[in-house]
Design an enzyme around this catalytic site. Structure first.
Site, PDB file in Angstrom:
ATOM      1  N   ASN A  75       4.416   2.300 -11.641  1.00  0.00           N
ATOM      2  CA  ASN A  75       3.243   2.601 -12.444  1.00  0.00           C
ATOM      3  C   ASN A  75       2.049   3.043 -11.614  1.00  0.00           C
ATOM      4  OD1 ASN A  75       1.585   2.452 -14.925  1.00  0.00           O
ATOM      5  ND2 ASN A  75       0.624   0.760 -13.852  1.00  0.00           N
TER       6      ASN A  75
ATOM      7  N   TYR B  69      -4.595  23.072  -1.887  1.00  0.00           N
ATOM      8  CA  TYR B  69      -5.082  21.887  -2.590  1.00  0.00           C
ATOM      9  C   TYR B  69      -6.222  22.253  -3.528  1.00  0.00           C
ATOM     10  CZ  TYR B  69      -6.758  17.128  -3.345  1.00  0.00           C
ATOM     11  OH  TYR B  69      -7.139  15.939  -3.913  1.00  0.00           O
TER      12      TYR B  69
ATOM     13  N   ASP C 184       0.875  -1.172   0.000  1.00  0.00           N
ATOM     14  CA  ASP C 184       0.000   0.000   0.000  1.00  0.00           C
ATOM     15  C   ASP C 184       0.909   1.219   0.000  1.00  0.00           C
ATOM     16  OD1 ASP C 184      -1.798   2.041   0.366  1.00  0.00           O
ATOM     17  OD2 ASP C 184      -2.719   1.198   2.171  1.00  0.00           O
ATOM     18  N   LEU C 185       1.006   1.874  -1.123  1.00  0.00           N
ATOM     19  CA  LEU C 185       1.875   3.045  -1.240  1.00  0.00           C
ATOM     20  C   LEU C 185       1.378   4.221  -0.410  1.00  0.00           C
ATOM     21  CD1 LEU C 185       2.674   2.853  -5.040  1.00  0.00           C
ATOM     22  CD2 LEU C 185       4.230   2.384  -3.152  1.00  0.00           C
TER      23      LEU C 185
END
Length: 170
Positions: free
Chosen positions: A84, A163, A57-58
């Site tokens: 990717n 953001y 889990d990045l």
């Protein structure tokens, strides 16, 4: 060879083609069940393919570290590393599990950390097989819209006021 982001889109196609070419593919995936289904589907068409599925889990630095330790403990070679995986900005400002703005954390920090943690494995593989390894980073053109004239303002990564998810969809 290891791929992150292997269960759909370009990642899925890349995993399929590399397995078809005889490459031992390690699919690093967030959803192991989805990765397992894809592996079985690929093995039905290519029964001699070498495909492994490993969870990562990045969105979590701990998960990236756990994955790298698991990969290294398997003693697998690594000569192609394809980054990717990525997420598009959510409508709502969100933090990663490590309290870093989520898009930056997943798309950049997680990928960089994983590559860095596996770099010695790549170097070792290159020495053993006498072929230089490759690190391939895939991205989209969305970055062109998301960076203002001053570039990435690292001191303000977690500033919710800066953001703007709409900037990615111009």
């Amino acid at each position: 060879m290891m791929r992150v982001g292997s269960t759909n889109g370009i990642g899925k196609g890349t995993a399929r083609v590399l397995a078809l070419r005889g490459v031992h593919v390690v699919m690093a995936v967030r959803n192991v069940a989805t990765g397992g289904k894809l592996k079985e589907k690929l093995l039905q068409k290519m029964p001699n393919a070498r495909i492994d599925v490993m969870e990562i889990d990045l969105n979590s630095i701990d998960s990236v570290r756990k994955f790298s330790l698991a990969y290294i403990s398997r003693g697998l070679p690594l000569n192609i590393r394809i980054n990717n995986a990525g997420i598009i900005p959510a409508a709502k400002f969100t933090f990663s599990k490590d309290n870093i703005e989520q898009v930056f954390s997943v798309n950049h920090l997680g990928q960089f950390l994983l590559t860095n943690l596996l770099l010695d494995t790549m170097k070792k593989t290159a020495r053993e097989i006498q072929i230089e390894g490759r690190i391939i980073n895939l991205s989209s053109d969305l970055h062109r819209w998301g960076v203002d004239k001053e570039g990435i303002v690292f001191d303000e990564i977690n500033d919710e006021k800066r953001y703007d998810h709409f900037i990615y969809f111009i």
